[in-house]
Design an enzyme around this catalytic site. Sequence first.
Site, PDB file in Angstrom:
ATOM      1  NE  ARG A 247      21.262  60.940  48.316  1.00 23.06           N
ATOM      2  CZ  ARG A 247      22.336  60.297  48.761  1.00 23.06           C
ATOM      3  NH1 ARG A 247      22.949  59.441  47.995  1.00 23.06           N
ATOM      4  NH2 ARG A 247      22.775  60.532  49.967  1.00 23.06           N
TER       5      ARG A 247
ATOM      6  NE  ARG B 248      26.837  59.726  42.294  1.00 22.30           N
ATOM      7  CZ  ARG B 248      27.416  59.061  43.295  1.00 22.30           C
ATOM      8  NH1 ARG B 248      28.702  58.847  43.268  1.00 22.30           N
ATOM      9  NH2 ARG B 248      26.691  58.603  44.288  1.00 22.30           N
TER      10      ARG B 248
ATOM     11  NE  ARG C 273      27.720  67.319  41.899  1.00 23.40           N
ATOM     12  CZ  ARG C 273      28.959  67.586  42.311  1.00 23.40           C
ATOM     13  NH1 ARG C 273      29.556  68.675  41.881  1.00 23.40           N
ATOM     14  NH2 ARG C 273      29.589  66.783  43.129  1.00 23.40           N
TER      15      ARG C 273
ATOM     16  CG  ASP D  24      24.314  66.198  51.687  1.00 22.68           C
ATOM     17  OD1 ASP D  24      24.211  65.332  50.802  1.00 22.68           O
ATOM     18  OD2 ASP D  24      24.704  65.935  52.834  1.00 22.68           O
TER      19      ASP D  24
ATOM     20  CE1 TYR E 207      27.906  60.143  56.728  1.00 19.90           C
ATOM     21  CE2 TYR E 207      25.737  60.970  57.336  1.00 19.90           C
ATOM     22  CZ  TYR E 207      26.532  60.157  56.549  1.00 19.90           C
ATOM     23  OH  TYR E 207      25.967  59.351  55.597  1.00 19.90           O
TER      24      TYR E 207
END
Length: 353
Positions: A29, A33, A42, A78, A156
């Site tokens: 990562r 952010r 972004r 992702d 998920y």
Amino acid sequence: MKPRAVADTDLVRACCRQPVSRTPVWFMRQAGRSLPEYRAARGEGSILSAIGDAALAAELTLQPVRRYGVDAAILFSDIVVPVHAIGFGVDVEPGRGPVVASPFRSAHDLERLRPLEPEADVPYVAEAVRLVSKELDGSGVALIGFAGAPFTVASYLIEGGPSRTFTLVKSLMHSDPDLWDLLMARLVALAVASLRSQIQAGVQVVQLFDSWAGALSPGEYARFVLPATRAVFEGIADLGVPTILFGVGTGELLGLMGTAGSDVVGVDWRVPLHEARARIGPGHAVQGNLDPALCVGPWPMVERATRAVLSSGKADGSGTGHVFNLGHGVLPESDVGILGAVVDLVHAESTEE
Ligand code: CP3
């Protein structure tokens, strides 16, 4: 012996336990952010639309290389991109993660998991790989491709979103193991197709993220997850690219993970690297494992922790077979200056005089 990629970067050499000019370092990562330039480039909107714009994805992939001087870029994408692309109905909610409108419940849902045709379904992925490769060519910085491991993606699809307890996943695997195996087979095929296309487009190393495997007991992992994980590595072995298997909270699973067929096993911050090597067994490099929570600062604390990871990673005495990383992803509140200083320290400490 499987064929080997040309070992022209420290990352590839470390994965193959060959001598390096200095210990390679990158951060899970590392895009995202914590970087002001990420927030600026972004824009708003779903992360899936940013991933679908190859030029933007390439730019977001390269930002952390410029900012931190890391030895690897990881493709901006992702783990849910393949299931999204074949129309399973997945989105990624900011601050939450992947969510599924209509979760996997029965054998009927298998039909919603058709094979991935990378050129038609995710042309932007190979395009982003080609754009980044062009920029990195000759720089010594490697490009890492990745996929979600079948278990973590299944979590998920079945839970419908992030979970702490994995109640529905465990219920399905134990109550209907035949359906579980069929689901795993579909997700193996998706991961293999996705990784093969990334490798053919130019990534030099691949990482399989089984982020949530630590929720399982060794018995559950061995029966319900390891065979599928192995099948993913078998499905790409002929391409000769070094592979990394990573999960969080896997201290009790490291021995089993060492039999999955990857070159490298990623370790979170809970197990020191020399102890992890003993559990994983011979013939593997290790990746990790600075605690991401420490990277918020202050520097003297981070410096001490970084040196401890380097010395634990060197436990086999040769100093080879260690890829420096965090134990999990960069936290959004991390100090970018501190992460840059970690890279500099790893490089300075591991350079042969
Ligand atoms: O530098 C990089 O690592 C960038 C590429 C990358 C992303 N996701 C971009 C992303 C990678 C390698 C991933 C993998 C991924 N995605 C994993 C495995 C890694 C891990 O952390 O264990 C998992 C479990 C996912 C699923 C997912 N996607 C989660 C849990 C989240 C976080 C939700 C949030 O907002 O906190 C996402 C969204 C996501 N994927 C972001 C990024 C940069 C942040 C959100 C955004 O910018 O919109």
